[in-house]
Design an enzyme around this catalytic site. Sequence first.
Site, PDB file in Angstrom:
ATOM      1  N   CYS A 215       1.228  -1.672   0.407  1.00 50.48           N
ATOM      2  CA  CYS A 215       0.026   0.185   0.236  1.00 50.48           C
ATOM      3  C   CYS A 215       0.818   1.330  -0.008  1.00 50.48           C
ATOM      4  O   CYS A 215       1.404   1.879  -0.812  1.00 50.48           O
ATOM      5  CB  CYS A 215      -1.056  -0.050   0.676  1.00 50.48           C
ATOM      6  SG  CYS A 215      -2.793   0.966   0.982  1.00 50.48           S
TER       7      CYS A 215
ATOM      8  N   HIS B 160      -3.635  -4.958  -0.498  1.00 50.97           N
ATOM      9  CA  HIS B 160      -3.250  -5.335   0.905  1.00 50.97           C
ATOM     10  C   HIS B 160      -3.629  -6.690   1.042  1.00 50.97           C
ATOM     11  O   HIS B 160      -4.627  -7.707   1.037  1.00 50.97           O
ATOM     12  CB  HIS B 160      -4.192  -4.290   1.717  1.00 50.97           C
ATOM     13  CG  HIS B 160      -4.787  -3.344   1.672  1.00 50.97           C
ATOM     14  ND1 HIS B 160      -3.543  -3.077   2.906  1.00 50.97           N
ATOM     15  CD2 HIS B 160      -4.799  -1.865   1.776  1.00 50.97           C
ATOM     16  CE1 HIS B 160      -3.258  -1.552   2.977  1.00 50.97           C
ATOM     17  NE2 HIS B 160      -4.274  -1.181   2.401  1.00 50.97           N
TER      18      HIS B 160
ATOM     19  N   GLU C 106      -2.378  -8.748   2.638  1.00 50.78           N
ATOM     20  CA  GLU C 106      -3.473  -9.391   4.025  1.00 50.78           C
ATOM     21  C   GLU C 106      -4.293  -9.266   4.551  1.00 50.78           C
ATOM     22  O   GLU C 106      -4.982 -10.366   5.302  1.00 50.78           O
ATOM     23  CB  GLU C 106      -2.220  -8.815   5.613  1.00 50.78           C
ATOM     24  CG  GLU C 106      -2.804  -7.006   5.717  1.00 50.78           C
ATOM     25  CD  GLU C 106      -2.281  -6.749   4.546  1.00 50.78           C
ATOM     26  OE1 GLU C 106      -2.822  -4.869   4.944  1.00 50.78           O
ATOM     27  OE2 GLU C 106      -1.310  -6.746   3.773  1.00 50.78           O
TER      28      GLU C 106
END
Length: 221
Positions: free
Chosen positions: A81, A186, A188
């Site tokens: 990011c 992202h 994750e």
Amino acid sequence: MSRVAVLDYGSGNLRSVERALAAVGAEVTVTDDLAAAADADGLVVPGVGAFAACMAGIAALGAGPVIVERVGAGRPVLGICVGMQVLFERGIENGVVTNGLGLLPGQVGQLSAVRLPHMGWNTVSPPADSVLFAGLAQSRFYFVHSYAVGGAAALAAAGVAVTTAQHGAEFVAAVERGPLSAVQFHPEKSADTGAALLRNWLGTLSASAQPATGRSAGEHR
């Protein structure tokens, strides 16, 4: 097991990144210790919020030279990011220009889209020889951002493997050049596809691993 340091410079989804990397088999440490960041097999530079604030945090920690030196030495770095954005030459937010780390040519600016932020799932278009996106062509990843890098063609001409996405206009969703990888989304937060991408990145670490020159990353917070 690859040792991965997640750089804690006061910004980022630190714990969610830590959990996602651990889930795909990494030995992960969230750390503000620069020796640990330098010695780890892989370094992750996360980031959320404003470009200028992230650069200020990196500067306050003195982490910029560590990131730059790792890349110069062929040691893997993954930006996420805003952690991707700061790898470029500069960012422009609300008319304010902030210098980045300058590892990649180009600048970060506001997306050309009616709806901002760009939030949610979106497909990406990686190059055929991408390592990060091996087996993941046209997969969907989770984005949350209002700023991004344009100029995919110029980056590709500079020898960068560029993955793009569309929101209002085309923007750079990921980059790969030697030991340096970065993603605007992202991983994750991107469920199975994000896990697969992180697993692909971990697979690059063994080829670049060198003996640690200091304490184990596991000895640091």
